[in-house]
Design an enzyme around this catalytic site. Structure first.
Site, PDB file in Angstrom:
ATOM      1  N   GLU A 222       0.961  -1.106  -0.044  1.00  0.00           N
ATOM      2  CA  GLU A 222      -0.105  -0.141   0.064  1.00  0.00           C
ATOM      3  C   GLU A 222       0.960   1.129  -0.157  1.00  0.00           C
ATOM      4  OE1 GLU A 222      -3.380   0.266   0.162  1.00  0.00           O
ATOM      5  OE2 GLU A 222      -3.644  -2.067   0.102  1.00  0.00           O
ATOM      6  N   CYS A 256      -1.971   9.390   2.735  1.00  0.00           N
ATOM      7  CA  CYS A 256      -1.670   8.880   1.392  1.00  0.00           C
ATOM      8  C   CYS A 256      -2.486   9.237   0.300  1.00  0.00           C
ATOM      9  CB  CYS A 256      -1.637   7.299   1.623  1.00  0.00           C
ATOM     10  SG  CYS A 256      -3.185   6.894   2.134  1.00  0.00           S
TER      11      CYS A 256
HETATM   12  P1  NAD Z   1       7.461   5.035   7.771  1.00  0.00           P
HETATM   13  O1  NAD Z   1       8.835   5.813   7.575  1.00  0.00           O
HETATM   14  O2  NAD Z   1       6.828   4.747   8.982  1.00  0.00           O
HETATM   15  O3  NAD Z   1       7.886   3.627   7.179  1.00  0.00           O
HETATM   16  C1  NAD Z   1       6.956   2.528   6.877  1.00  0.00           C
HETATM   17  C2  NAD Z   1       7.376   1.279   7.774  1.00  0.00           C
HETATM   18  O4  NAD Z   1       8.582   0.885   6.672  1.00  0.00           O
HETATM   19  C3  NAD Z   1       7.852   1.422   9.153  1.00  0.00           C
HETATM   20  O5  NAD Z   1       7.316   0.497   9.658  1.00  0.00           O
HETATM   21  C4  NAD Z   1       9.188   1.494   9.054  1.00  0.00           C
HETATM   22  O6  NAD Z   1       9.885   0.994  10.197  1.00  0.00           O
HETATM   23  C5  NAD Z   1       9.796   0.510   7.854  1.00  0.00           C
HETATM   24  N1  NAD Z   1      10.915   1.037   7.132  1.00  0.00           N
HETATM   25  C6  NAD Z   1      11.496   2.114   7.070  1.00  0.00           C
HETATM   26  N2  NAD Z   1      12.852   2.019   6.472  1.00  0.00           N
HETATM   27  C7  NAD Z   1      13.047   0.812   6.294  1.00  0.00           C
HETATM   28  C8  NAD Z   1      14.124  -0.153   5.744  1.00  0.00           C
HETATM   29  N3  NAD Z   1      14.917   0.410   4.991  1.00  0.00           N
HETATM   30  N4  NAD Z   1      13.957  -1.373   5.687  1.00  0.00           N
HETATM   31  C9  NAD Z   1      12.875  -2.029   6.166  1.00  0.00           C
HETATM   32  N5  NAD Z   1      11.634  -1.220   6.621  1.00  0.00           N
HETATM   33  C10 NAD Z   1      11.687  -0.120   6.792  1.00  0.00           C
HETATM   34  O7  NAD Z   1       6.231   5.611   6.645  1.00  0.00           O
HETATM   35  P2  NAD Z   1       6.739   6.649   5.493  1.00  0.00           P
HETATM   36  O8  NAD Z   1       7.033   5.293   4.184  1.00  0.00           O
HETATM   37  O9  NAD Z   1       7.203   7.738   5.464  1.00  0.00           O
HETATM   38  O10 NAD Z   1       4.838   6.635   5.166  1.00  0.00           O
HETATM   39  C11 NAD Z   1       4.578   7.769   4.205  1.00  0.00           C
HETATM   40  C12 NAD Z   1       4.322   6.997   2.799  1.00  0.00           C
HETATM   41  O11 NAD Z   1       3.540   6.121   2.865  1.00  0.00           O
HETATM   42  C13 NAD Z   1       3.838   8.002   1.767  1.00  0.00           C
HETATM   43  O12 NAD Z   1       4.456   7.724   0.623  1.00  0.00           O
HETATM   44  C14 NAD Z   1       2.304   7.698   1.735  1.00  0.00           C
HETATM   45  O13 NAD Z   1       1.700   7.789   0.456  1.00  0.00           O
HETATM   46  C15 NAD Z   1       2.423   6.121   1.968  1.00  0.00           C
HETATM   47  N6  NAD Z   1       1.059   5.826   2.593  1.00  0.00           N
HETATM   48  C16 NAD Z   1       0.526   4.892   1.892  1.00  0.00           C
HETATM   49  C17 NAD Z   1      -0.991   4.547   2.354  1.00  0.00           C
HETATM   50  C18 NAD Z   1      -1.475   3.631   1.867  1.00  0.00           C
HETATM   51  O14 NAD Z   1      -2.758   2.998   2.281  1.00  0.00           O
HETATM   52  N7  NAD Z   1      -1.576   3.186   0.478  1.00  0.00           N
HETATM   53  C19 NAD Z   1      -1.184   4.947   3.660  1.00  0.00           C
HETATM   54  C20 NAD Z   1      -0.425   5.529   4.184  1.00  0.00           C
HETATM   55  C21 NAD Z   1       0.722   6.047   4.003  1.00  0.00           C
END
Ligand code: NAD
Length: 476
Positions: A222, A256
């Site tokens: 997602e 998102c």
């Molecule tokens: P985040 O930084 O919390 O990362 C998401 C998860 O990935 C966390 O649990 C984190 O611990 C893990 N993570 C981070 N770096 C990692 C690595 N190198 N290796 C393994 N795991 C790792 O959240 P984010 O990515 O900044 O969230 C924002 C993004 O998510 C935006 O692009 C947003 O559009 C998208 N998003 C999508 C949805 C959806 O439902 N489609 C919902 C919310 C957010």
């Protein structure tokens, strides 16, 4: 447990293997299989969320300055209604469907049985740190799986609150929380799961998909992207402005499916600005900084990124808000609308994920469609129009996770809507029935009586009469 009790979550990477092994053992023992047990697990999750509601609200306020009202509409309420909807329909959704085995296998029967996948991993992001952790868990439990939940370390208060909630109220044979960041997630990804459900950005999505490929583990990703808005000529701009403002500035734009940028003709955009200003004042008062309904940027790193985007988009004009209104030590960025943005400005180079709305002039719906098609497929596209031909055009000629006419964000509240992305915005979908489908395997179960042995027609030796029957049955 009480507040002073030790932190219940698993942090140590060496424990992670044990956690996964224990959850796999309880799955193998069959404890999550009976439908009644799944309904009980969902009921327990509901009770847990209700019991911990004020702690969860406090955590969401601490991480993102969410008001209790916003916490209810966009986090807690969504999880509760997801549980209720699932509990109401689970039995009927799990009832095996039938399919025809056709003349070639007659007499015989075909059924589709939805079976649990096994032990699944749910990795959640920080922006709706409760909803995006627990909504997938609803599907996982309903599907009869055991679950490792990894909340986002970027929303630490909610991560801790989730760990406490699970520890206090839920059966560790069904679900465990592993808190932590890159190190813990990397250790988790080295384990073998039966599904990885990841919500977050595409860069980490690729890391997850790569690790999953090692074990041939399926993934639901997602992700995000730049969700466009097109405002057609002739619409009621005051109402449209309210829908855009609410969608854009909820959670300070850290959503998102947040409207990322706004397209319209030069004249429409010019006429829209005062309505956007009015809608912002109506919802957040004359100074949104003092409004309890207006959120904050999650951390200093994201604040810097957004400030940088504003500074680097030099030729644009902040007709509402702007960088002068930023209060860095409060992580506050005012609702900002930019006019005169060009397509190659930095603000158009990445998903904004903050309260900045660039407006870009197009000469009509056809150019808006062409602009959307020129970029990556977004998670959602929003179109405000009174014209059916324009609706048909966007439906047929743009591709996005979902498409919404005359509203923003609220389509996520539609219980029956499968929610997910396409292309760069992700793969797979969930919510309601789609969650159950995501967290189960649809197993065809075929039965054919031994007598009469109609399969004899395909057994060698292939006599002329047998071949004639096969030809006829298979349409040769
Ligand atoms: P985040 O930084 O919390 O990362 C998401 C998860 O990935 C966390 O649990 C984190 O611990 C893990 N993570 C981070 N770096 C990692 C690595 N190198 N290796 C393994 N795991 C790792 O959240 P984010 O990515 O900044 O969230 C924002 C993004 O998510 C935006 O692009 C947003 O559009 C998208 N998003 C999508 C949805 C959806 O439902 N489609 C919902 C919310 C957010």
């Amino acid at each position: 447990m009480n507040e002073s009790a030790p932190d219940p979550a698993v942090h140590d990477a060496t424990d992670i293997h044990g956690v996964v092994a224990a959850l796999r053992a309880s799955f193998d023992a069959g404890s999550t299989l009976p439908i009644d047990a799944r309904l009980d697990a969902l009921a327990a999750l509901r009770r847990a969320v209700v019991a911990e509601r004020s702690a969860l609200e406090r955590a969401l306020a601490e991480d993102l300055a969410k008001s209790p009202e916003e916490a209810m509409t966009t986090e807690i309420g969504i999880v509760l209604s997801e549980i209720d909807h699932m509990r109401r329909h689970l039995r009927s959704w799990l009832r095996p469907g039938r399919f025809s085995v056709g003349a070639a296998l007659a007499p015989g029967t075909g059924r589709i049985v939805r079976e649990p996948l096994g032990t699944v991993l749910v990795i959640a992001p920080w922006n709706y740190p409760l909803q995006l952790a627990l909504a997938p868990v609803v599907g996982a439990l309903a599907g009869g799986n055991t679950v490792v939940l990894k909340p986002s370390e970027v929303a630490p208060a909610t991560s801790a609150a989730l760990a406490r909630l699970v520890d206090r109220h839920l059966d560790p044979a069904w679900i465990r929380v592993v808190e932590g960041g890159v190190e813990e997630t990397t250790a988790l990804l080295a384990e073998r799961f039966d599904l990885i459900f990841y919500t977050g950005n595409g860069a980490v999505g690729r890391i997850v998909a790569r690790a999953a490929a090692e074990h041939l583990t399926p993934t639901v990703l997602e992700l995000g992207g730049k969700s466009p808005v097109f405002v057609d000529e002739g619409v009621d701009l005051a109402r449209v402005a309210r829908r855009i403002v609410w969608g854009k500035f909820t959670n300070a734009g850290q959503t998102c499916v947040c409207p990322d940028y706004l397209m319209g003709t030069e004249a429409t955009l010019r006429a829209l600005v005062p309505h956007l200003r009015d809608a912002i004042t109506e919802m957040y008062g004359p100074d949104p900084r003092t409004s309890r309904a207006y959120g904050r940027i999650v951390n200093a790193k994201h604040l810097e990124r957004l400030t940088g985007l504003l500074e680097d988009t030099e030729d644009a004009d902040a007709v509402i808000g702007g960088k002068d209104g930023i209060v860095a030590d409060e992580r506050y960025i005012p609702p900002t609308v930019l006019q005169g943005v060009s397509w190659d400005d930095p603000v158009m180079g990445e998903e904004i994920f903050g309260p900045i709305l660039p407006m870009l002039a197009v000469d009509g719906p056809a150019e808006a469609v062409a602009r959307i098609r020129a970029g990556e497929k977004p998670l959602t596209a929003y179109v405000f129009t009174d014209d059916d031909a324009v609706r048909r055009l966007f439906t047929a000629r743009t591709s996005s996770g979902s498409l919404a006419f005359d509203l923003t964000l609220a389509h996520l509240g539609a219980a029956g809507m499968p929610f997910g992305g396409v292309g760069e915005s992700g793969m797979g979908a969930y919510h309601g029935r789609a969650s159950l489908e995501a967290f189960t395997h649809a197993k065809p179960v075929v039965s054919k009586p031994l007598v009469p042995d109609t399969l004899a027609v395909v057994y060698p030796p292939h006599t002329r009469w047998k071949s004639a029957i096969v030809e006829r049955l298979l349409g040769g």
